[in-house]
Design a protein around this motif. Structure first.
Motif, mmCIF file in Angstrom:
data_model
loop_
_atom_site.group_PDB
_atom_site.id
_atom_site.type_symbol
_atom_site.label_atom_id
_atom_site.label_comp_id
_atom_site.label_asym_id
_atom_site.label_seq_id
_atom_site.Cartn_x
_atom_site.Cartn_y
_atom_site.Cartn_z
ATOM 1 N N MET A 1 0.839 -1.181 0.000
ATOM 2 C CA MET A 1 0.000 0.000 0.000
ATOM 3 C C MET A 1 0.884 1.244 0.000
ATOM 4 O O MET A 1 1.821 1.355 0.768
ATOM 5 N N ASN A 2 0.581 2.174 -0.861
ATOM 6 C CA ASN A 2 1.293 3.447 -0.869
ATOM 7 C C ASN A 2 0.470 4.441 -0.057
ATOM 8 O O ASN A 2 -0.573 4.918 -0.514
ATOM 9 N N VAL A 3 0.939 4.758 1.134
ATOM 10 C CA VAL A 3 0.177 5.626 2.038
ATOM 11 C C VAL A 3 0.108 7.059 1.535
ATOM 12 O O VAL A 3 -0.685 7.852 2.042
ATOM 13 N N PHE A 4 0.905 7.365 0.519
ATOM 14 C CA PHE A 4 0.901 8.729 -0.009
ATOM 15 C C PHE A 4 0.155 8.846 -1.331
ATOM 16 O O PHE A 4 0.076 9.924 -1.914
ATOM 17 N N ALA A 5 -0.404 7.734 -1.793
ATOM 18 C CA ALA A 5 -1.145 7.765 -3.055
ATOM 19 C C ALA A 5 -2.433 8.574 -2.890
ATOM 20 O O ALA A 5 -3.032 8.605 -1.824
ATOM 21 N N ALA A 6 -2.822 9.203 -3.966
ATOM 22 C CA ALA A 6 -4.076 9.975 -3.959
ATOM 23 C C ALA A 6 -5.242 9.009 -4.043
ATOM 24 O O ALA A 6 -5.137 7.967 -4.683
ATOM 25 N N PRO A 7 -6.330 9.287 -3.447
ATOM 26 C CA PRO A 7 -6.507 10.406 -2.522
ATOM 27 C C PRO A 7 -5.946 10.050 -1.145
ATOM 28 O O PRO A 7 -6.165 8.951 -0.639
ATOM 29 N N ARG A 8 -5.190 10.966 -0.575
ATOM 30 C CA ARG A 8 -4.620 10.764 0.744
ATOM 31 C C ARG A 8 -5.673 10.972 1.808
ATOM 32 O O ARG A 8 -6.537 11.833 1.674
ATOM 33 N N HIS A 9 -5.559 10.199 2.860
ATOM 34 C CA HIS A 9 -6.419 10.426 4.016
ATOM 35 C C HIS A 9 -6.119 11.839 4.525
ATOM 36 O O HIS A 9 -4.961 12.273 4.524
ATOM 37 N N PRO A 10 -7.121 12.594 4.956
ATOM 38 C CA PRO A 10 -6.893 13.969 5.412
ATOM 39 C C PRO A 10 -5.833 14.081 6.514
ATOM 40 O O PRO A 10 -5.057 15.040 6.527
ATOM 41 N N HIS A 11 -5.771 13.107 7.428
ATOM 42 C CA HIS A 11 -4.753 13.173 8.492
ATOM 43 C C HIS A 11 -3.347 12.992 7.924
ATOM 44 O O HIS A 11 -2.410 13.640 8.379
ATOM 45 N N VAL A 12 -3.215 12.114 6.937
ATOM 46 C CA VAL A 12 -1.910 11.902 6.318
ATOM 47 C C VAL A 12 -1.506 13.157 5.548
ATOM 48 O O VAL A 12 -0.360 13.614 5.642
ATOM 49 N N ALA A 13 -2.434 13.723 4.796
ATOM 50 C CA ALA A 13 -2.134 14.948 4.044
ATOM 51 C C ALA A 13 -1.736 16.084 4.989
ATOM 52 O O ALA A 13 -0.762 16.796 4.743
ATOM 53 N N ARG A 14 -2.487 16.231 6.079
ATOM 54 C CA ARG A 14 -2.167 17.298 7.031
ATOM 55 C C ARG A 14 -0.838 17.029 7.732
ATOM 56 O O ARG A 14 -0.042 17.936 7.949
ATOM 57 N N ALA A 15 -0.585 15.775 8.099
ATOM 58 C CA ALA A 15 0.678 15.431 8.759
ATOM 59 C C ALA A 15 1.857 15.700 7.832
ATOM 60 O O ALA A 15 2.902 16.196 8.267
ATOM 61 N N LEU A 16 1.693 15.404 6.566
ATOM 62 C CA LEU A 16 2.748 15.687 5.594
ATOM 63 C C LEU A 16 2.986 17.190 5.495
ATOM 64 O O LEU A 16 4.132 17.652 5.462
ATOM 65 N N THR A 17 1.915 17.962 5.482
ATOM 66 C CA THR A 17 2.039 19.424 5.435
ATOM 67 C C THR A 17 2.720 19.961 6.694
ATOM 68 O O THR A 17 3.631 20.789 6.614
ATOM 69 N N ASP A 18 2.288 19.474 7.857
ATOM 70 C CA ASP A 18 2.910 19.929 9.107
ATOM 71 C C ASP A 18 4.367 19.497 9.194
ATOM 72 O O ASP A 18 5.232 20.284 9.595
ATOM 73 N N ALA A 19 4.654 18.254 8.814
ATOM 74 C CA ALA A 19 6.038 17.781 8.840
ATOM 75 C C ALA A 19 6.905 18.629 7.907
ATOM 76 O O ALA A 19 8.030 19.000 8.252
ATOM 77 N N ARG A 20 6.377 18.953 6.735
ATOM 78 C CA ARG A 20 7.121 19.790 5.781
ATOM 79 C C ARG A 20 7.440 21.151 6.406
ATOM 80 O O ARG A 20 8.566 21.628 6.338
ATOM 81 N N ALA A 21 6.455 21.752 7.063
ATOM 82 C CA ALA A 21 6.662 23.072 7.677
ATOM 83 C C ALA A 21 7.634 22.987 8.845
ATOM 84 O O ALA A 21 8.552 23.808 8.967
ATOM 85 N N TRP A 22 7.450 22.008 9.721
ATOM 86 C CA TRP A 22 8.276 21.934 10.930
ATOM 87 C C TRP A 22 9.674 21.407 10.654
ATOM 88 O O TRP A 22 10.609 21.707 11.397
ATOM 89 N N CYS A 23 9.839 20.644 9.600
ATOM 90 C CA CYS A 23 11.155 20.102 9.251
ATOM 91 C C CYS A 23 11.963 21.051 8.367
ATOM 92 O O CYS A 23 13.140 20.801 8.113
#
Length: 190
Positions: A1-23
């Motif tokens: 399973m590709n956890v980043f494949a579209a459509p992403r679960h909203p929590h995964v999409a948000r976590a990716l966005t937050d991780a991008r900002a904080w990292c």
């Protein structure tokens, strides 16, 4: 399973966005910290057929306590955005990382979500260390500059043995292989 494949679960999409900002601007394993976070999440998903969304979000955010801006209420933000379980896992992983500075770090296998992400994290880090040592052209000097890593090798071997019955068989094998390669690399036998 590709956890980043579209459509992403909203929590995964948000976590990716937050991780991008904080990292942003942070480095782990000589690469942007976001790359590390994504690799940990992908490694985790490789061994779990249908990983819970909270587990993937926590994997993406596992270094947030180190990198998020100090002026935000990170536990509050994580709880509002992802729920108490993600917050608990993130801070348990943070505590585990901090414990590595102790003379005899504890090994806890009773918290399955934390153990799974911790195992994925170690697989990613150990593989990166071996690659970077080899690429440096002087593996002995590379490891000599990392005495804490050398001190922790027995702990990592003990952690692997303790984790084996509690994580997927293939994941335990991958951790064992990565740790064996790291150990050989530190002794110049790879």
């Amino acid at each position: 399973m590709n956890v980043f494949a579209a459509p992403r679960h909203p929590h995964v999409a948000r976590a990716l966005t937050d991780a991008r900002a904080w990292c942003a601007g942070q480095i782990i394993d000589d690469r942007p910290a976001l790359v590390h976070a994504v690799r940990v999440a992908v490694t985790l998903a490789r061994y779990l057929p249908d990983p819970p969304t909270a587990l993937i979000a926590a994997a993406l955010l596992h270094d947030a306590p180190e990198f998020a801006p100090p002026d935000i209420d990170l536990p509050g933000v994580l709880t509002r955005r992802y729920g108490t379980e993600v917050t608990r896992i993130v801070y348990a992983l943070h505590d585990e990382h901090a414990a590595l500075d102790q003379p005899d770090p504890p090994i806890n296998t009773s918290d399955q979500p934390v153990l799974l992400i911790s195992t994925a994290d170690k697989i990613v880090v150990f593989r990166s260390l071996v690659h970077r040592a080899h690429a440096s052209g002087d593996a002995a000097a590379f490891y000599a500059a990392r005495p804490a890593l050398l001190r922790l090798l027995p702990h990592f071997h003990a952690m692997h043995q303790a984790a084996r019955p509690h994580v997927p068989i293939a994941m335990a094998a991958h951790l064992g292989d990565a740790l064996a390669k790291l150990t050989r690399s530190t002794t110049g036998r790879c």
